[in-house]
Design an enzyme around this catalytic site. Structure first.
Site, PDB file in Angstrom:
ATOM      1  N   LYS A 297       0.852  -1.190   0.000  1.00  0.00           N
ATOM      2  CA  LYS A 297       0.000   0.000   0.000  1.00  0.00           C
ATOM      3  C   LYS A 297       0.887   1.240   0.000  1.00  0.00           C
ATOM      4  O   LYS A 297       1.699   1.423   0.893  1.00  0.00           O
ATOM      5  CB  LYS A 297      -0.890   0.017   1.249  1.00  0.00           C
ATOM      6  CG  LYS A 297      -1.604   1.356   1.485  1.00  0.00           C
ATOM      7  CD  LYS A 297      -2.407   1.367   2.794  1.00  0.00           C
ATOM      8  CE  LYS A 297      -2.958   2.774   3.072  1.00  0.00           C
ATOM      9  NZ  LYS A 297      -3.705   2.852   4.348  1.00  0.00           N
TER      10      LYS A 297
ATOM     11  N   ASP B  96      -2.464  10.438   3.470  1.00  0.00           N
ATOM     12  CA  ASP B  96      -3.857  10.061   3.699  1.00  0.00           C
ATOM     13  C   ASP B  96      -4.538  11.080   4.604  1.00  0.00           C
ATOM     14  O   ASP B  96      -4.340  11.069   5.819  1.00  0.00           O
ATOM     15  CB  ASP B  96      -3.913   8.658   4.328  1.00  0.00           C
ATOM     16  CG  ASP B  96      -5.349   8.194   4.541  1.00  0.00           C
ATOM     17  OD1 ASP B  96      -6.265   8.818   3.968  1.00  0.00           O
ATOM     18  OD2 ASP B  96      -5.538   7.195   5.276  1.00  0.00           O
TER      19      ASP B  96
ATOM     20  N   LYS C 277      -9.828  13.039   8.460  1.00  0.00           N
ATOM     21  CA  LYS C 277      -9.294  12.694   9.780  1.00  0.00           C
ATOM     22  C   LYS C 277      -9.209  13.942  10.657  1.00  0.00           C
ATOM     23  O   LYS C 277      -9.109  15.052  10.150  1.00  0.00           O
ATOM     24  CB  LYS C 277      -7.863  12.154   9.624  1.00  0.00           C
ATOM     25  CG  LYS C 277      -7.747  10.802   8.963  1.00  0.00           C
ATOM     26  CD  LYS C 277      -6.268  10.453   8.757  1.00  0.00           C
ATOM     27  CE  LYS C 277      -6.093   9.154   7.993  1.00  0.00           C
ATOM     28  NZ  LYS C 277      -6.513   7.962   8.750  1.00  0.00           N
TER      29      LYS C 277
ATOM     30  N   ASP D  61       1.853   6.656   5.370  1.00  0.00           N
ATOM     31  CA  ASP D  61       0.832   5.680   4.978  1.00  0.00           C
ATOM     32  C   ASP D  61       1.239   4.884   3.726  1.00  0.00           C
ATOM     33  O   ASP D  61       0.441   4.178   3.136  1.00  0.00           O
ATOM     34  CB  ASP D  61      -0.519   6.385   4.770  1.00  0.00           C
ATOM     35  CG  ASP D  61      -1.715   5.478   5.010  1.00  0.00           C
ATOM     36  OD1 ASP D  61      -1.539   4.423   5.648  1.00  0.00           O
ATOM     37  OD2 ASP D  61      -2.815   5.819   4.550  1.00  0.00           O
TER      38      ASP D  61
ATOM     39  N   ASP E 288     -11.973   7.119   4.262  1.00  0.00           N
ATOM     40  CA  ASP E 288     -10.698   6.910   4.966  1.00  0.00           C
ATOM     41  C   ASP E 288     -10.285   5.437   4.962  1.00  0.00           C
ATOM     42  O   ASP E 288      -9.160   5.099   5.326  1.00  0.00           O
ATOM     43  CB  ASP E 288     -10.801   7.443   6.399  1.00  0.00           C
ATOM     44  CG  ASP E 288      -9.436   7.622   7.053  1.00  0.00           C
ATOM     45  OD1 ASP E 288      -8.413   7.529   6.330  1.00  0.00           O
ATOM     46  OD2 ASP E 288      -9.394   7.848   8.280  1.00  0.00           O
TER      47      ASP E 288
ATOM     48  N   GLU F 107      -9.270   3.630   2.616  1.00  0.00           N
ATOM     49  CA  GLU F 107      -8.862   3.698   1.218  1.00  0.00           C
ATOM     50  C   GLU F 107      -7.768   2.687   0.859  1.00  0.00           C
ATOM     51  O   GLU F 107      -7.634   2.307  -0.296  1.00  0.00           O
ATOM     52  CB  GLU F 107      -8.380   5.121   0.882  1.00  0.00           C
ATOM     53  CG  GLU F 107      -6.906   5.422   1.213  1.00  0.00           C
ATOM     54  CD  GLU F 107      -6.558   5.303   2.697  1.00  0.00           C
ATOM     55  OE1 GLU F 107      -7.477   5.377   3.530  1.00  0.00           O
ATOM     56  OE2 GLU F 107      -5.374   5.128   3.016  1.00  0.00           O
TER      57      GLU F 107
ATOM     58  N   ARG G 159      -7.402  -0.481   1.419  1.00  0.00           N
ATOM     59  CA  ARG G 159      -7.906  -1.748   0.880  1.00  0.00           C
ATOM     60  C   ARG G 159      -8.383  -1.569  -0.571  1.00  0.00           C
ATOM     61  O   ARG G 159      -8.351  -2.500  -1.354  1.00  0.00           O
ATOM     62  CB  ARG G 159      -9.012  -2.283   1.789  1.00  0.00           C
ATOM     63  CG  ARG G 159     -10.248  -1.440   1.845  1.00  0.00           C
ATOM     64  CD  ARG G 159     -11.081  -1.672   3.112  1.00  0.00           C
ATOM     65  NE  ARG G 159     -10.426  -1.126   4.306  1.00  0.00           N
ATOM     66  CZ  ARG G 159     -10.921  -1.218   5.540  1.00  0.00           C
ATOM     67  NH1 ARG G 159     -12.070  -1.854   5.748  1.00  0.00           N
ATOM     68  NH2 ARG G 159     -10.283  -0.695   6.566  1.00  0.00           N
TER      69      ARG G 159
HETATM   70 ZN    ZN Z   1      -4.607   4.942   4.829  1.00  0.00          ZN
HETATM   71 MN    MN Z   2      -7.211   6.001   5.588  1.00  0.00          MN
END
Ligand code: ZN
Ligand code: MN
Length: 497
Positions: A263, A268, A275, A286, A345, A347, A349
Site C-alpha cells: 500500500k 492520507d 481525519k 501511509d 478513509d 482507502e 484496501r
Molecule cells: Zn490509509
Molecule cells: Mn485512511
C-alpha cells in the site's frame, strides 16, 4: 547524513589510538584476540565502581589509562556467549555503532570470550552497525555534532575476528540488507510534498540499476485495466496515481514468482471522511507497505537472490476535493466486483484490491504477501510490538511467523471467518469498504481476501510497526523499515534454491 562506516575485517590488529571495543562475558572473560588483557586491572576496577557485571547488552565506557594503546575503551557485556541469537549480534553491533559514531577510527574485538564466532555472526554484528548508523536529517540545515566531527569522512572500523575472510564475504550480504532497510526508512521519513506518487514510482524505477525490471502504469493504463477501486481513491488529488511493477528474475525461468504487494498512500487525509487534525502529519507514512516492498526488492537484487520475485505497489494520494469520491459512491474493481464506499478513509484496501487482483491475474504467483499500514484497529489490538498477520494458508503463515522471530520483526496471527466476512456485505453493491468499528482490522483483511481467490496469501497490517515504533539498538528512525528483514528472512529460509 547518516554516519558512514568503512568496515574491514582482520585476524588480528595492532591498536594505535582511537576507540577499542571489547566484548566481555558475564563470567569475567574478555574477547579473544585482544591485546588489552587488563594487566593493571583497570577494567576490573572500573567494572566494580560502575557495577558493570557484563550482563547482555550492558556497557562500560572508560578513558584508557596511561600506556594503553587505545585512547578509549568501550566494553560491551554479552552475558553467556553461547546464548546469543542472530538478532543479539545485530543488537551488539548497534550498541557498538552508537559509541563509534563521531570517532574517526575504532578497533572492535568481537570473538566471543573463549570462542571465535562464525562469519554469519560477524556479518550480523556489522548489519547492526549499519542499521544503527542511519539517521534522516536531509532537511536540517545545521549539522549534528557527530556529522560535524566526521566532516564527511567515514569512520574506519576494523573488526577483529578469527574468520576474517569469511566475515568479509558475508559483509556484502549485510550491506545489501542495510541498504534495503535504510531505503525503506528514507521513503517513510520523506515529507509528502516531496514524495508524491510520481516521485515514488521514480524511486522504484531506480532499481533497474540492480537488474530489476520495472514497469510504471499511469492513470490511463489503469483505467483501461478497469482499476476503478484504486482510481476512485486517487481522483481527489491533483497528483496522478501510479502502479509500479518490479520484477526480479534471479531464479529459473520456468519457476513461478513469489509476490509482494504494498500500500502506497503517499498521504492520507482520510478524504471526504476527513481525519482529525491532531497527528495527521504522520499520514505521510501511509506508504510504509510500499516502502517495505521497494526495500525488499532492493535487497533481493543487491544480494542476487536465487528466486523470482515480483513487487507491486499502488501509489495514490487520498485528498478531499471537489472531485474526491464520496461516501455512498459505488466503484467497480478490476475483478468486476462492486464496492460501496462507506468511509473514504478506508482507502488502503481499495488500492490493494486492484493491485492484488492484477498481480494474481498476470503473474499466477506461488503466494502473495501484502503489507499495509491498514488500520488503527491493529494498534488497539497489538500496539507497536507485533504486526497483524492474516492468512488463508497455514504453511505460509507459519513460515512468516518463524521468520519474524528470527528477524525480530514479530507477527501475530489474527482470525478470519465467515461471521467476520459477512460484516462487509452491502445493501447496494457486492461489498462495502468498511464493516464498522468492531473487528476493524479483521474485516479489512476479509475485504482483501475477496480479491485473492485460491492463491496462498498473507496480509501484514503494519500500521503500528512501520512508523513511530519505539527506538531500539538498531533503529533510531521514525520510519523503521519494518518488513524488509522479515521478508528477506522468509525468502532465505524457504524460497531460494
Ligand atoms: Zn490509509
Ligand atoms: Mn485512511
Amino acid at each position: 547524513m547518516s554516519v558512514k562506516f568503512d568496515i574491514s575485517f582482520a585476524k588480528s590488529a595492532k591498536i594505535s589510538g582511537g576507540l577499542a571495543v571489547l566484548l566481555k562475558a558475564g563470567d569475567g572473560e574478555l574477547a579473544a584476540g585482544t591485546e588489552i588483557a587488563d594487566p593493571a586491572g583497570i577494567i576490573a576496577k572500573a567494572s566494580k565502581i560502575a557495577k558493570f557485571s557484563a550482563k547482555a547488552m550492558s556497557a562500560l565506557d572508560l578513558v584508557a589509562p596511561e600506556g594503553s594503546p587505545a585512547d578509549r575503551l568501550f566494553v560491551i557485556g554479552i552475558g553467556k556467549p553461547q546464548d546469543l541469537t542472530s538478532h543479539d549480534w545485530l543488537k551488539l553491533g548497534g550498541i557498538a555503532a552508537a559509541k563509534v559514531k563521531g570517532a574517526d577510527k575504532a578497533t572492535i574485538f568481537i570473538d566471543a570470550p573463549g570462542a571465535a564466532i562464525t562469519a554469519k555472526a560477524a556479518a550480523d554484528f556489522s548489519l547492526g552497525m549499519l542499521l544503527r548508523a542511519y539517521s534522516f536529517d536531509t532537511y536540517k540545515t545545521k549539522k549534528s555534532e557527530e556529522d560535524e566531527k566526521a566532516n564527511g569522512k567515514s569512520a574506519k572500523i576494523t573488526i577483529v575476528t578469527a574468520d576474517a575472510s569469511g566475515a568479509k564475504k558475508a559483509l556484502a550480504d549485510s550491506e545489501a540488507v542495510a541498504e534495503g532497510v535504510n531505503l525503506a526508512r528514507d521513503l517513510v521519513n520523506e515529507p509528502p510534498n516531496v514524495l508524491g506518487p510520481v516521485e515514488f514510482a521514480a524511486k522504484a524505477k531506480e532499481l533497474e540499476k540492480l537488474g530489476v525490471e520495472v514497469e510504471i502504469l499511469t492513470e490511463r493504463e489503469m483505467k483501461r485495466l478497469g482499476m476503478g477501486a484504486l482510481l476512485g481513491v486517487a481522483q481527489g488529488s491533483v497528483r496522478p496515481p501510479r502502479l509500479a511493477i518490479m520484477h526480479w528474475k534471479g531464479g529459473k525461468a520456468k519457476d513461478r514468482p513469489i509476490a509482494f504487494i504494498g500500500k502506497g498512500v503517499v498521504f492520507d487525509t482520510g478524504g471526504i471522511s476527513i481525519k482529525p487534525a491532531a497527528g495527521m502529519e504522520d499520514m505521510k507514512g501511509d506508504m510504509g507497505g510500499a516502502a517495505a516492498v521497494i526495500g525488499l526488492m532492493h535487497v533481493l537484487a543487491a544480494r542476487k537472490a536465487d528466486v523470482n520475485a515480483v513487487g507491486i505497489i499502488g501509489l495514490v494520494e487520498n485528498m478531499p476535493d471537489g472531485n474526491a469520491q464520496r461516501p455512498g459512491d459505488i466503484v467497480t474493481s478490476m475483478s468486476g466486483q462492486t464496492i460501496e464506499i462507506i468511509n473514504t478513509d478506508a482507502e488502503g484496501r481499495l488500492v490493494l484490491c486492484d493491485a492484488l487482483w492484477y498481480c494474481n491475474d498476470r503473474f499466477k504467483p506461488r503466494f502473495m504477501i501484502n503489507l499495509a499500514t491498514l488500520t488503527g484497529a491493529i494498534m488497539v489490538a497489538l500496539g507497536n510490538v507485533h504486526a497483524g498477520l492474516f492468512s488463508n494458508d497455514d504453511t505460509l503463515s507459519a513460515q512468516l511467523t518463524s521468520a519474524g522471530l528470527t528477524a525480530n520483526e514479530k507477527l501475530w496471527r489474527m482470525p478470519l471467518g465467515r461471521d467476520y466476512d459477512k460484516m462487509i456485505d452491502s445493501k447496494f453493491a457486492d461489498m462495502k469498504n468498511t464493516g464498522g468499528r468492531y473487528a476493524g482490522s479483521i474485516t479489512a483483511a476479509h475485504f482483501l481476501k475477496r480479491f485473492v481467490q485460491e492463491t496462498p496469501w498473507a496480509h501484514l497490517d503494519i500500521a503500528g510497526t512501520a512508523l513511530g515504533s519505539p527506538q531500539d539498538e538498531i533503529n533510531q528512525s521514525w520510519g523503521s523499515g519494518f518488513g524488509v528483514r522479515l521478508l528477506d528472512q522468509l525468502v532465505r529460509d524457504h524460497y531460494e534454491a
